[in-house]
Write an enzyme that holds these catalytic residues in place. Structure first.
Site, short mmCIF file in Angstrom:
data_model
loop_
_atom_site.label_atom_id
_atom_site.label_comp_id
_atom_site.label_asym_id
_atom_site.label_seq_id
_atom_site.Cartn_x
_atom_site.Cartn_y
_atom_site.Cartn_z
N HIS A 140 0.87 -1.18 0.00
CA HIS A 140 0.00 0.00 0.00
C HIS A 140 0.91 1.22 0.00
O HIS A 140 2.12 1.09 -0.11
CB HIS A 140 -0.96 -0.02 1.19
CG HIS A 140 -0.29 0.04 2.52
ND1 HIS A 140 0.56 -0.93 2.99
CD2 HIS A 140 -0.36 0.99 3.51
CE1 HIS A 140 1.00 -0.61 4.20
NE2 HIS A 140 0.46 0.56 4.53
N HIS A 142 1.18 3.97 2.27
CA HIS A 142 1.57 4.74 3.44
C HIS A 142 3.09 4.97 3.40
O HIS A 142 3.84 4.14 2.88
CB HIS A 142 1.18 4.01 4.73
CG HIS A 142 -0.27 4.17 5.07
ND1 HIS A 142 -0.96 3.30 5.89
CD2 HIS A 142 -1.19 5.12 4.70
CE1 HIS A 142 -2.21 3.70 6.02
NE2 HIS A 142 -2.37 4.80 5.30
N ASP A 144 5.57 4.77 5.40
CA ASP A 144 6.56 3.83 5.94
C ASP A 144 6.79 2.62 5.04
O ASP A 144 7.65 1.79 5.35
CB ASP A 144 6.15 3.38 7.35
CG ASP A 144 4.76 2.77 7.43
OD1 ASP A 144 3.93 3.06 6.54
OD2 ASP A 144 4.49 1.99 8.36
N HIS A 145 6.06 2.55 3.93
CA HIS A 145 6.24 1.43 2.99
C HIS A 145 6.78 1.88 1.63
O HIS A 145 7.13 1.02 0.81
CB HIS A 145 4.92 0.69 2.79
CG HIS A 145 4.46 -0.04 4.01
ND1 HIS A 145 4.52 -1.42 4.15
CD2 HIS A 145 3.96 0.42 5.19
CE1 HIS A 145 4.07 -1.77 5.33
NE2 HIS A 145 3.71 -0.66 5.99
N HIS A 214 -7.27 -3.23 5.69
CA HIS A 214 -6.54 -2.10 6.28
C HIS A 214 -7.38 -0.84 6.09
O HIS A 214 -8.50 -0.88 5.56
CB HIS A 214 -5.17 -1.99 5.61
CG HIS A 214 -4.21 -1.09 6.34
ND1 HIS A 214 -4.03 -1.12 7.70
CD2 HIS A 214 -3.36 -0.13 5.86
CE1 HIS A 214 -3.11 -0.22 8.04
NE2 HIS A 214 -2.70 0.40 6.94
N ASP A 278 0.35 -4.76 7.48
CA ASP A 278 -0.74 -3.79 7.61
C ASP A 278 -2.08 -4.44 7.28
O ASP A 278 -2.73 -4.12 6.27
CB ASP A 278 -0.50 -2.57 6.72
CG ASP A 278 0.61 -1.69 7.25
OD1 ASP A 278 1.68 -2.24 7.56
OD2 ASP A 278 0.41 -0.47 7.35
N HIS A 337 6.74 -5.99 11.17
CA HIS A 337 5.99 -4.73 11.19
C HIS A 337 5.57 -4.38 12.62
O HIS A 337 4.40 -4.13 12.92
CB HIS A 337 4.77 -4.80 10.27
CG HIS A 337 4.22 -3.43 9.94
ND1 HIS A 337 3.27 -2.81 10.72
CD2 HIS A 337 4.47 -2.57 8.92
CE1 HIS A 337 2.97 -1.64 10.21
NE2 HIS A 337 3.69 -1.47 9.10
#
Length: 376
Positions: A140, A142, A144-145, A214, A278, A337
């Site tokens: 996805h 976000h 942090d990814h 999510h 996530d 994670h």
């Protein structure tokens, strides 16, 4: 002879053989004497014309050993899948924990799963070649990814990459592609963005995305390394298939009008890795992970008291992750994670092990080499 050392017989076959003779086959004193003999270019035989009593040295045994070792190495590389955790953190990086990323490597080529901050450092530190990346799979969008992507694209450009890089992700990839491209700048190699919709292939891997639960569109990935059926030489001979075609057919590839189905038995069990960060535990994830060799799954919260947070933000507790792995009958489970609040994964690991006793608390640099099942 000099110093009691028999001179070289003229039948040693290569300079490589001479080097092994000098430095491996002789004690240090004899080796020095032999080097002096070679520099002086003394005759290969004693003055009486008789050959030495020692057995002539040849490079053949050494070369045979090298071929055996390298052959085993390349065979393992072709029929083995390696998983490396490059980052195991969520939301915030910690000094010893980078943000989410993992690599799956087969035959020297790798697929990158997520690309959080610090991914380039992880690639270098844990021995995964950035240059030999075939694709990036994003779960996805976000930060942090994905925030490691602009720097990675620039690095690949500085390495003079020319082959295209595929980047897959769930729906909504277009604005992400524009933003990352603006940050990274134009590159000399093609970067192709694609919505991960339906099964596709990367090198020898069969990739199947599946939906996760999510707060935003998110998908997990099932990475399968198929294994062809057993080769039947009798069927090949009966079909009149030339022997030079056999090896190609064994790999499951058609050649010269001949197909693998003519000479191979039923497909055998391959390897299966599932990556899902996530997410809440969900039916799609359990189905995808069924009988997997390795499940690498969201374990954001270690404390059961954080279950309301997990439900609110679309994550899983370690206990829930262990329960899903047990229900899916996976062979291995890695927790990953972690929330930045989880400074010690031990309590969460203990919770996961109540349902899945062999669960492993993932950490940056954790690596596993998976091999096909042995057959009788």
């Amino acid at each position: 002879s000099v110093m009691g050392v028999a001179p070289f017989h003229k039948d040693y076959t290569t300079k490589l053989g001479g080097v092994f003779q000098l430095f491996l086959a002789s004690p240090s004193g004899e080796a020095a004497a032999r080097r002096r003999l070679m520099r002086a270019k003394l005759p290969s035989h004693p003055t009486n014309g008789r050959p030495p009593q020692t057995r002539p040295f040849t490079a053949r045994p050494i070369c045979a050993i090298i071929r055996l070792i390298m052959g085993k190495y390349w065979k393992r590389g072709a029929y083995m899948l390696k998983v490396t955790l490059l980052g195991t953190g969520g939301t915030q990086p910690l000094p010893d924990r980078a943000l989410a990323a993992a690599a799956v490597t087969v035959g020297g080529r790798s697929v990158l799963l997520d690309c959080g901050e610090g991914t380039q450092v992880g690639l270098r530190r844990y021995g995964v070649s950035a240059y030999r990346l075939s694709a990036v799979l994003l779960t996805h969008y976000h930060g942090d990814h994905i925030l490691g992507l602009p720097g990675l694209l620039q690095t690949l450009g500085s390495l003079n990459r020319t082959e295209p890089l595929m980047i897959y992700g769930p729906k909504g990839i277009e604005p992400v592609a524009h933003a990352v491209t603006a940050l990274a700048g134009p590159q000399a190699y093609p970067v192709r963005w694609q919505v991960a919709d339906g099964t596709f292939h990367i090198d020898t891997l069969k990739i199947t995305p599946f939906p996760l639960t999510h707060r935003v569109p998110c998908c997990g990935y099932l990475l399968a390394l198929p294994r062809a059926g057993r080769f039947d030489p009798a069927r090949a001979r009966a079909a009149g298939i030339p022997m030079p075609y056999w090896k190609t057919l064994q790999r499951g590839e058609a050649v010269g009008g001949c197909t693998p189905e003519q000479v191979l038995g039923a497909p055998r069990r391959g390897l299966k890795v599932v990556y899902a960060t996530d997410t809440r535990p969900c039916a799609a994830l359990e189905a995808a992970a069924r009988d997997a060799d390795l499940l690498c799954m969201d374990a954001t919260y270690a404390d059961d008291a954080d279950l309301p947070k997990a439900e609110l933000y679309g994550h899983a507790t370690c206990r829930e992750t262990g329960a899903l792995a047990a229900a899916a009958n996976v062979r291995r489970l890695w927790l990953t994670h972690y929330s930045a609040a989880v400074t010690d994964p031990a309590p969460g690991l203990a919770a996961a092990r109540t349902a899945y006793p062999t669960a492993v608390a993932g950490y940056d640099g954790l690596t596993e080499e998976l091999e096909f099942d042995r057959e009788p």
